[in-house]
Design an enzyme around this catalytic site. Structure first.
Site, PDB file in Angstrom:
ATOM      1  CB  SER A 149      11.422  11.597  -6.381  1.00  0.00           C
ATOM      2  OG  SER A 149      12.608  11.333  -6.604  1.00  0.00           O
ATOM      3  CG  PHE A 150       9.686   5.482  -8.821  1.00  0.00           C
ATOM      4  CD1 PHE A 150       9.133   4.499  -8.197  1.00  0.00           C
ATOM      5  CD2 PHE A 150      10.445   5.551  -9.906  1.00  0.00           C
ATOM      6  CE1 PHE A 150       9.400   3.072  -8.687  1.00  0.00           C
ATOM      7  CE2 PHE A 150      10.746   4.136 -10.289  1.00  0.00           C
ATOM      8  CZ  PHE A 150      10.279   2.982  -9.703  1.00  0.00           C
ATOM      9  CB  THR A 210       4.595   0.039   3.871  1.00  0.00           C
ATOM     10  OG1 THR A 210       3.220  -0.695   3.443  1.00  0.00           O
ATOM     11  CG2 THR A 210       4.508   0.018   5.249  1.00  0.00           C
ATOM     12  CE1 TYR A 238       2.631   4.073  -3.739  1.00  0.00           C
ATOM     13  CE2 TYR A 238       0.760   4.229  -5.595  1.00  0.00           C
ATOM     14  CZ  TYR A 238       2.225   4.238  -5.009  1.00  0.00           C
ATOM     15  OH  TYR A 238       3.025   3.804  -6.280  1.00  0.00           O
ATOM     16  CE  LYS A 241       6.589  -3.673   6.254  1.00  0.00           C
ATOM     17  NZ  LYS A 241       7.493  -3.624   5.220  1.00  0.00           N
ATOM     18  CB  THR A 242       2.715  -4.069  12.191  1.00  0.00           C
ATOM     19  OG1 THR A 242       1.993  -5.449  12.303  1.00  0.00           O
ATOM     20  CG2 THR A 242       1.610  -3.043  12.609  1.00  0.00           C
ATOM     21  CG  HIS A 243       2.045  -5.481   6.550  1.00  0.00           C
ATOM     22  ND1 HIS A 243       1.812  -4.269   5.571  1.00  0.00           N
ATOM     23  CD2 HIS A 243       3.265  -5.842   5.874  1.00  0.00           C
ATOM     24  CE1 HIS A 243       2.925  -3.635   5.001  1.00  0.00           C
ATOM     25  NE2 HIS A 243       3.790  -5.009   4.899  1.00  0.00           N
ATOM     26  CB  SER A 289      -0.983   0.110   1.317  1.00  0.00           C
ATOM     27  OG  SER A 289      -1.724  -0.935   1.034  1.00  0.00           O
ATOM     28  NE  ARG A 343       5.788  -4.178  -9.609  1.00  0.00           N
ATOM     29  CZ  ARG A 343       4.941  -4.100 -10.824  1.00  0.00           C
ATOM     30  NH1 ARG A 343       5.062  -4.233 -12.053  1.00  0.00           N
ATOM     31  NH2 ARG A 343       3.704  -3.448 -10.413  1.00  0.00           N
TER      32      ARG A 343
END
Length: 337
Positions: free
Chosen positions: A260-261, A81, A225, A140-142, A79, A298
């Site tokens: 930035s990406f 993260t 996002y 961090k956790t999902h 999402s 990606r």
């Protein structure tokens, strides 16, 4: 024991999960949820799809000590993260780029339950890393709402929750599962298992709805996002306000460039490509290391799913959302197109 473990009886999963080399999933349901301040009427948590390894960690997480100055970054997988983690850590640490570059994001912001999902290298213990961190701890956790430590609801540390279009998640999660989990099924098979709630941390819609239904005063911040991609500076300003931080427009411009990406992809402290390569080598798939779809970071395109998801699968996901989400206030959380 505070958890019930339920064998998956779905016939498609039972018939094909070995062929696809899917994870050794099990459905897990918390049995004690009275402390959770959720506003959904007659709420009971649905079983969550996890790994059998999680049983060794579940109660330790439930019973862990929580600190008021903890920062919890929560999301359903894929999402945004990692992007949010780097933004939050820098905003909370006075934009210390030098310190951020000097240590991996996974060390500054460890993934709490990773050891309950997969075999890790012998020198990696993410849960212990969290316990050993100096305050303030960035975690961090999902995990869904019902799996968080009990102390969260009394201590009330700050939580940031980010959501994303399920179509984008489906595509990104498929490639993630191929490269990191050794998944050998097709995109169509993966999407169907996602819709059937048989991927890690599913059910997806409940994950999003439950976090958006918490009675948690002003100590939770909701991000999206797609909104970050549309106006990153606006999101950064919201995060700054949440943490009582103040930076100049010039400082925020620099941070936006850092996030930035292109910058994130080239940032070795953030891009865990070596972890992907470790998994590919461990499963004798070195040929995929240079594949663009096997990269940890990606594409980073908000609508990239449109290039890979067939119209039929897109419609199936729409129908799934319509079936799962009927409350008008909740529907707004899943309207991205």
């Amino acid at each position: 024991m505070a958890f019930e473990y339920i064998e998956i009886v779905d016939p498609i999963y039972k018939a094909t999960h070995q062929e696809r080399e899917e994870q050794d999933y099990v459905l897990v349901r918390p049995t004690e949820t009275s402390m959770i301040p959720i506003t959904l009427p007659d709420w009971q948590p649905e079983p969550c799809c996890l790994n059998k390894k999680f049983e060794a960690l579940a109660q330790r997480i439930k019973d862990m000590d929580v600190q008021l100055c903890d920062v919890w970054m929560v999301s359903y997988p894929k999402s945004g993260t990692t992007w949010c983690q780097e933004m939050i850590w820098l905003i909370c640490n006075d934009l210390n780029y030098e310190k951020a570059a000097g240590s991996k994001l996974r060390e500054r912001f460890p993934f709490l339950e990773l050891g309950g999902l997969r075999e890790l290298p012998k020198n990696v213990d993410c849960f212990q890393d969290v316990l050993s961190m100096q305050s303030p701890r960035f975690i961090k956790t999902h995990l869904p709402v019902a799996f968080l430590p009990d102390q969260i609801w009394t201590v009330k540390p700050r939580i940031i929750y980010v959501r994303r279009n399920p179509k984008a998640i489906a595509v990104s999660y498929y490639h993630h599962s191929v490269s990191l989990h050794g998944y050998k099924g097709t995109m169509e098979q993966f999407v169907h298992s996602f819709i059937n709630e048989l991927q890690y941390y599913s059910p997806y819609h409940r994950h999003v709805v439950e976090y958006h239904s918490l009675e948690y005063e002003d100590d939770i911040l909701y991000l999206c996002y797609e909104e970050m991609k549309k106006d990153l500076k606006d999101t950064m300003k919201r995060v700054c306000k949440f943490f009582n931080k103040c930076y100049s427009e010039e400082q925020l411009d620099t941070l936006a460039q850092h996030l930035s990406f292109e910058s994130m992809k080239d940032n070795k402290s953030v891009n865990s490509q070596e972890w992907v390569e470790y998994c590919l080598r461990k499963t004798n798939r070195e040929d995929k290391i240079k594949d663009v779809n096997s990269q940890f970071i990606r594409r980073g395109e908000p609508d990239g799913w449109k290039q890979e998801l067939s119209p039929e699968l897109s419609l199936e996901i729409d129908g799934w959302t319509e079936k799962k989400v009927t409350d008008p206030d909740q529907i707004a959380l899943f309207q991205y197109d």
